[in-house]
Design a protein around this motif. Sequence first.
Motif, short mmCIF file in Angstrom:
data_model
loop_
_atom_site.label_atom_id
_atom_site.label_comp_id
_atom_site.label_asym_id
_atom_site.label_seq_id
_atom_site.Cartn_x
_atom_site.Cartn_y
_atom_site.Cartn_z
N ILE A 1 -9.84 -4.57 -5.87
CA ILE A 1 -8.69 -5.11 -5.14
C ILE A 1 -8.94 -6.53 -4.65
O ILE A 1 -8.04 -7.38 -4.69
N VAL B 1 -1.63 -4.36 -7.26
CA VAL B 1 -3.05 -4.64 -7.02
C VAL B 1 -3.73 -3.43 -6.41
O VAL B 1 -4.81 -3.01 -6.85
N VAL B 2 -3.10 -2.83 -5.39
CA VAL B 2 -3.69 -1.66 -4.74
C VAL B 2 -3.72 -0.47 -5.69
O VAL B 2 -4.71 0.26 -5.77
N THR C 1 0.83 -1.20 0.00
CA THR C 1 0.00 0.00 0.00
C THR C 1 0.86 1.25 0.00
O THR C 1 0.57 2.23 -0.70
N GLY D 1 -6.53 -0.88 -8.09
CA GLY D 1 -7.82 -0.64 -7.47
C GLY D 1 -8.11 0.84 -7.29
O GLY D 1 -9.24 1.30 -7.53
#
Length: 285
Positions: free
Chosen positions: A208, A169-170, A93, A173
């Motif tokens: 996500i 991935v984050v 993140t 999203g």
Amino acid sequence: MSSDTLAKAPAAPDLPRDTDTLPIVPRRRFGQWVAAVAVLVLLALAVNSVLRNEAFRWDVVADYFTSDAVLRGLWLTLWLTAVVMALGFALGTLLAAARLSANPVLRSVAWGYVWLFRSIPILVQLLLWFNIGALYPQVFGVRTVDLFTPIVVAVIGLTLHEAAYAAEVVRGGILSVDRGQIEAAQALGLSRWRRWWRIVLPQAMRAIVPPAGNMLIGTLKGTSIVSVIAVQDLLFSVQLVYHRTYQVIPLLMVATVWYTVVTSVLSVGQYYVERHYARGTGTAR
């Protein structure tokens, strides 16, 4: 052709005007039915072969399935998966935020991290960390071989590897949220924290969760690679047993069944989490 000939031609039959009364006959798909029967026959033969093949030694599988050594290895595998996913997504993140930052230095460093750790195979990373003592014999006055135990190496290596994928991935999203949503939140006077927590994150989670669920299952199975550095996970535990009993196939089936059970439970959990975040979108199923 003369007009007399046209006059004698038979008239076309009258078609019913009410088409609702016409029967609807489904199209026959014989090829699909033949393929389905063939697949079911092959599946039945495969299941019969597995169940009736005495080399699998299902009695041995039942004896060791809940043995202490196997359950300890299973617990370590689950613990390692949870720790790696938590730390990996926390670091991922931060990396995603850096990649979306306006600061070119942060963007470049985050991009370089993702590029590097996605390029190096996880096995190579683990072996490098396991042998880090050859480069740095001491860290903070402590012998490196005492500080970097196999379990510490497993956590560090897997976390750094997963963080690179979690960052993408984050980031994906967050980018999936329409910019207008953020502008609308700004127009309402919401603070930066509330915009991210109440507007961006709930919508980003829809994009996500599916890849994150796949990462979780992949991490669970990927922890088996730590057996090469003597971490007593599930796979290493069954290897210790079959090196002693020479029951290789039955013990590998024990690990296979446990991985399948845990993966199935995680898949069910992923389904309900996805459905939770898909509320109000018309895609919940």
